[in-house]
Motif scaffolding. Structure first.
Motif, PDB file in Angstrom:
ATOM      1  N   GLN A 157      49.814  38.686  41.964  1.00 40.63           N
ATOM      2  CA  GLN A 157      48.425  38.236  42.042  1.00 40.63           C
ATOM      3  C   GLN A 157      47.460  39.419  41.893  1.00 40.63           C
ATOM      4  OE1 GLN A 157      47.412  36.443  45.791  1.00 40.63           O
ATOM      5  NE2 GLN A 157      45.472  35.645  45.041  1.00 40.63           N
ATOM      6  N   LYS A 158      47.759  40.530  42.558  1.00 40.27           N
ATOM      7  CA  LYS A 158      46.923  41.724  42.450  1.00 40.27           C
ATOM      8  C   LYS A 158      46.968  42.299  41.032  1.00 40.27           C
ATOM      9  CE  LYS A 158      47.796  43.122  47.216  1.00 40.27           C
ATOM     10  NZ  LYS A 158      48.469  44.147  48.038  1.00 40.27           N
ATOM     11  N   ALA A 159      48.147  42.314  40.424  1.00 44.02           N
ATOM     12  CA  ALA A 159      48.293  42.829  39.064  1.00 44.02           C
ATOM     13  C   ALA A 159      47.490  41.989  38.070  1.00 44.02           C
ATOM     14  CB  ALA A 159      49.764  42.872  38.661  1.00 44.02           C
ATOM     15  N   ARG A 160      47.515  40.689  38.253  1.00 45.10           N
ATOM     16  CA  ARG A 160      46.736  39.806  37.373  1.00 45.10           C
ATOM     17  C   ARG A 160      45.238  40.022  37.565  1.00 45.10           C
ATOM     18  NH1 ARG A 160      50.539  34.458  37.982  1.00 45.10           N
ATOM     19  NH2 ARG A 160      51.916  34.961  36.223  1.00 45.10           N
ATOM     20  N   ALA A 161      44.807  40.241  38.799  1.00 46.90           N
ATOM     21  CA  ALA A 161      43.389  40.511  39.059  1.00 46.90           C
ATOM     22  C   ALA A 161      42.965  41.811  38.384  1.00 46.90           C
ATOM     23  CB  ALA A 161      43.131  40.567  40.563  1.00 46.90           C
ATOM     24  N   LEU A 162      43.801  42.845  38.494  1.00 51.00           N
ATOM     25  CA  LEU A 162      43.510  44.132  37.866  1.00 51.00           C
ATOM     26  C   LEU A 162      43.482  43.993  36.344  1.00 51.00           C
ATOM     27  CD1 LEU A 162      43.032  47.176  38.151  1.00 51.00           C
ATOM     28  CD2 LEU A 162      45.521  47.457  38.217  1.00 51.00           C
ATOM     29  N   LYS A 163      44.451  43.286  35.791  1.00 51.67           N
ATOM     30  CA  LYS A 163      44.503  43.079  34.337  1.00 51.67           C
ATOM     31  C   LYS A 163      43.273  42.322  33.862  1.00 51.67           C
ATOM     32  CE  LYS A 163      47.285  41.090  30.612  1.00 51.67           C
ATOM     33  NZ  LYS A 163      46.133  40.532  29.903  1.00 51.67           N
ATOM     34  N   GLY A 164      42.864  41.290  34.594  1.00 48.19           N
ATOM     35  CA  GLY A 164      41.671  40.535  34.223  1.00 48.19           C
ATOM     36  C   GLY A 164      40.435  41.404  34.222  1.00 48.19           C
ATOM     37  N   LEU A 165      40.348  42.280  35.205  1.00 52.25           N
ATOM     38  CA  LEU A 165      39.219  43.198  35.294  1.00 52.25           C
ATOM     39  C   LEU A 165      39.186  44.145  34.101  1.00 52.25           C
ATOM     40  CD1 LEU A 165      36.876  44.481  36.914  1.00 52.25           C
ATOM     41  CD2 LEU A 165      38.608  45.928  37.968  1.00 52.25           C
ATOM     42  N   VAL A 166      40.309  44.783  33.805  1.00 55.67           N
ATOM     43  CA  VAL A 166      40.374  45.729  32.686  1.00 55.67           C
ATOM     44  C   VAL A 166      40.180  45.001  31.359  1.00 55.67           C
ATOM     45  CG1 VAL A 166      41.842  47.385  31.465  1.00 55.67           C
ATOM     46  CG2 VAL A 166      41.761  47.397  33.961  1.00 55.67           C
ATOM     47  N   ASP A 167      40.751  43.822  31.200  1.00 55.09           N
ATOM     48  CA  ASP A 167      40.539  43.039  29.976  1.00 55.09           C
ATOM     49  C   ASP A 167      39.056  42.732  29.775  1.00 55.09           C
ATOM     50  OD1 ASP A 167      43.247  43.036  29.384  1.00 55.09           O
ATOM     51  OD2 ASP A 167      43.587  40.969  30.055  1.00 55.09           O
ATOM     52  N   GLY A 168      38.349  42.417  30.855  1.00 55.80           N
ATOM     53  CA  GLY A 168      36.919  42.137  30.771  1.00 55.80           C
ATOM     54  C   GLY A 168      36.117  43.360  30.350  1.00 55.80           C
ATOM     55  N   GLU A 215      42.427  48.140  48.463  1.00 54.89           N
ATOM     56  CA  GLU A 215      41.730  49.411  48.654  1.00 54.89           C
ATOM     57  C   GLU A 215      41.114  49.948  47.357  1.00 54.89           C
ATOM     58  OE1 GLU A 215      41.338  50.813  51.739  1.00 54.89           O
ATOM     59  OE2 GLU A 215      42.333  49.005  52.456  1.00 54.89           O
ATOM     60  N   LEU A 216      41.229  49.194  46.275  1.00 58.11           N
ATOM     61  CA  LEU A 216      40.662  49.589  44.994  1.00 58.11           C
ATOM     62  C   LEU A 216      39.252  49.007  44.893  1.00 58.11           C
ATOM     63  CD1 LEU A 216      41.576  51.029  42.314  1.00 58.11           C
ATOM     64  CD2 LEU A 216      41.846  48.741  41.406  1.00 58.11           C
ATOM     65  N   THR A 217      38.267  49.859  44.648  1.00 58.34           N
ATOM     66  CA  THR A 217      36.878  49.421  44.554  1.00 58.34           C
ATOM     67  C   THR A 217      36.394  49.592  43.128  1.00 58.34           C
ATOM     68  OG1 THR A 217      36.468  50.090  46.837  1.00 58.34           O
ATOM     69  CG2 THR A 217      34.543  49.797  45.441  1.00 58.34           C
ATOM     70  N   VAL A 218      35.650  48.598  42.657  1.00 55.47           N
ATOM     71  CA  VAL A 218      35.070  48.625  41.323  1.00 55.47           C
ATOM     72  C   VAL A 218      33.568  48.435  41.483  1.00 55.47           C
ATOM     73  CG1 VAL A 218      35.076  47.580  39.038  1.00 55.47           C
ATOM     74  CG2 VAL A 218      37.175  47.588  40.397  1.00 55.47           C
ATOM     75  N   GLU A 219      32.795  49.391  40.960  1.00 54.30           N
ATOM     76  CA  GLU A 219      31.344  49.315  41.029  1.00 54.30           C
ATOM     77  C   GLU A 219      30.787  49.209  39.619  1.00 54.30           C
ATOM     78  OE1 GLU A 219      29.987  52.717  43.221  1.00 54.30           O
ATOM     79  OE2 GLU A 219      30.579  51.826  45.134  1.00 54.30           O
ATOM     80  N   ARG A 247      28.208  52.439  32.969  1.00 50.88           N
ATOM     81  CA  ARG A 247      29.583  52.780  33.341  1.00 50.88           C
ATOM     82  C   ARG A 247      30.083  51.835  34.431  1.00 50.88           C
ATOM     83  NH1 ARG A 247      29.074  58.418  34.088  1.00 50.88           N
ATOM     84  NH2 ARG A 247      27.044  58.100  33.200  1.00 50.88           N
ATOM     85  N   VAL A 248      31.392  51.663  34.464  1.00 50.17           N
ATOM     86  CA  VAL A 248      32.060  50.940  35.542  1.00 50.17           C
ATOM     87  C   VAL A 248      32.935  51.966  36.252  1.00 50.17           C
ATOM     88  CG1 VAL A 248      33.715  49.124  36.125  1.00 50.17           C
ATOM     89  CG2 VAL A 248      32.036  48.729  34.323  1.00 50.17           C
ATOM     90  N   SER A 249      32.730  52.113  37.554  1.00 50.11           N
ATOM     91  CA  SER A 249      33.494  53.101  38.326  1.00 50.11           C
ATOM     92  C   SER A 249      34.604  52.401  39.091  1.00 50.11           C
ATOM     93  CB  SER A 249      32.569  53.827  39.310  1.00 50.11           C
ATOM     94  OG  SER A 249      31.563  54.519  38.617  1.00 50.11           O
ATOM     95  N   ILE A 250      35.803  52.950  38.982  1.00 49.91           N
ATOM     96  CA  ILE A 250      36.972  52.408  39.671  1.00 49.91           C
ATOM     97  C   ILE A 250      37.564  53.529  40.508  1.00 49.91           C
ATOM     98  CG2 ILE A 250      39.242  51.335  39.415  1.00 49.91           C
ATOM     99  CD1 ILE A 250      38.309  50.380  36.622  1.00 49.91           C
ATOM    100  N   TYR A 251      37.695  53.293  41.803  1.00 45.60           N
ATOM    101  CA  TYR A 251      38.268  54.317  42.663  1.00 45.60           C
ATOM    102  C   TYR A 251      39.008  53.681  43.836  1.00 45.60           C
ATOM    103  CZ  TYR A 251      33.938  53.424  45.244  1.00 45.60           C
ATOM    104  OH  TYR A 251      32.901  52.819  45.910  1.00 45.60           O
ATOM    105  N   GLY A 252      39.852  54.447  44.454  1.00 45.31           N
ATOM    106  CA  GLY A 252      40.644  53.957  45.579  1.00 45.31           C
ATOM    107  C   GLY A 252      42.105  53.878  45.197  1.00 45.31           C
ATOM    108  N   SER A 253      42.828  53.027  45.899  1.00 45.03           N
ATOM    109  CA  SER A 253      44.250  52.858  45.594  1.00 45.03           C
ATOM    110  C   SER A 253      44.616  51.384  45.682  1.00 45.03           C
ATOM    111  CB  SER A 253      45.114  53.670  46.561  1.00 45.03           C
ATOM    112  OG  SER A 253      44.961  53.174  47.882  1.00 45.03           O
ATOM    113  N   LEU A 254      45.666  51.038  44.983  1.00 40.69           N
ATOM    114  CA  LEU A 254      46.152  49.665  44.951  1.00 40.69           C
ATOM    115  C   LEU A 254      47.667  49.706  44.842  1.00 40.69           C
ATOM    116  CD1 LEU A 254      45.646  46.587  44.722  1.00 40.69           C
ATOM    117  CD2 LEU A 254      45.451  46.920  42.249  1.00 40.69           C
ATOM    118  N   ASP A 255      48.348  49.107  45.801  1.00 46.74           N
ATOM    119  CA  ASP A 255      49.802  48.986  45.739  1.00 46.74           C
ATOM    120  C   ASP A 255      50.155  47.648  45.111  1.00 46.74           C
ATOM    121  OD1 ASP A 255      50.336  51.429  46.974  1.00 46.74           O
ATOM    122  OD2 ASP A 255      50.226  50.555  48.972  1.00 46.74           O
TER     123      ASP A 255
END
Length: 84
Positions: A44-55, A18-22, A27-35
């Motif tokens: 797997q979700k945590a690694r995807a989020l970390k990869g996104l923020v690292d980028g 449910e987390l969307t990244v535009e 700017r990069v907009s991040i909104y929604g929620s992620l459990d």
């Protein structure tokens, strides 16, 4: 997850549940929620989020002309409804 290049364009978008990244060029907009559950799927979700923020951090760190602050968007103006 597809290759997301932060600040590369004004059209790319991705979702992690449910987390969307535009993407945007200023700017990069991040909104929604992620459990992030305590299981393999959560990892797997945590690694995807970390990869996104690292980028995003990498793209910002490599920009030698990084301004102190991006100018805010122009406020929207309300117009009279032509159909009323």
């Amino acid at each position: 997850m597809t290759k997301f290049q932060p600040f590369a364009d004004d059209s790319a978008s991705l979702s992690i549940n449910e987390l969307t990244v535009e993407n945007g060029t200023d700017r990069v907009s991040i909104y929604g929620s992620l459990d992030l559950t305590r299981d393999k799927e959560g990892l797997q979700k945590a690694r995807a989020l970390k990869g996104l923020v690292d980028g995003i951090v990498k793209a910002l760190s490599q920009d030698k002309d990084l301004p102190d602050k991006v100018q805010p968007d122009e406020p929207t103006q309300q117009v009279k409804n032509p159909f009323a």
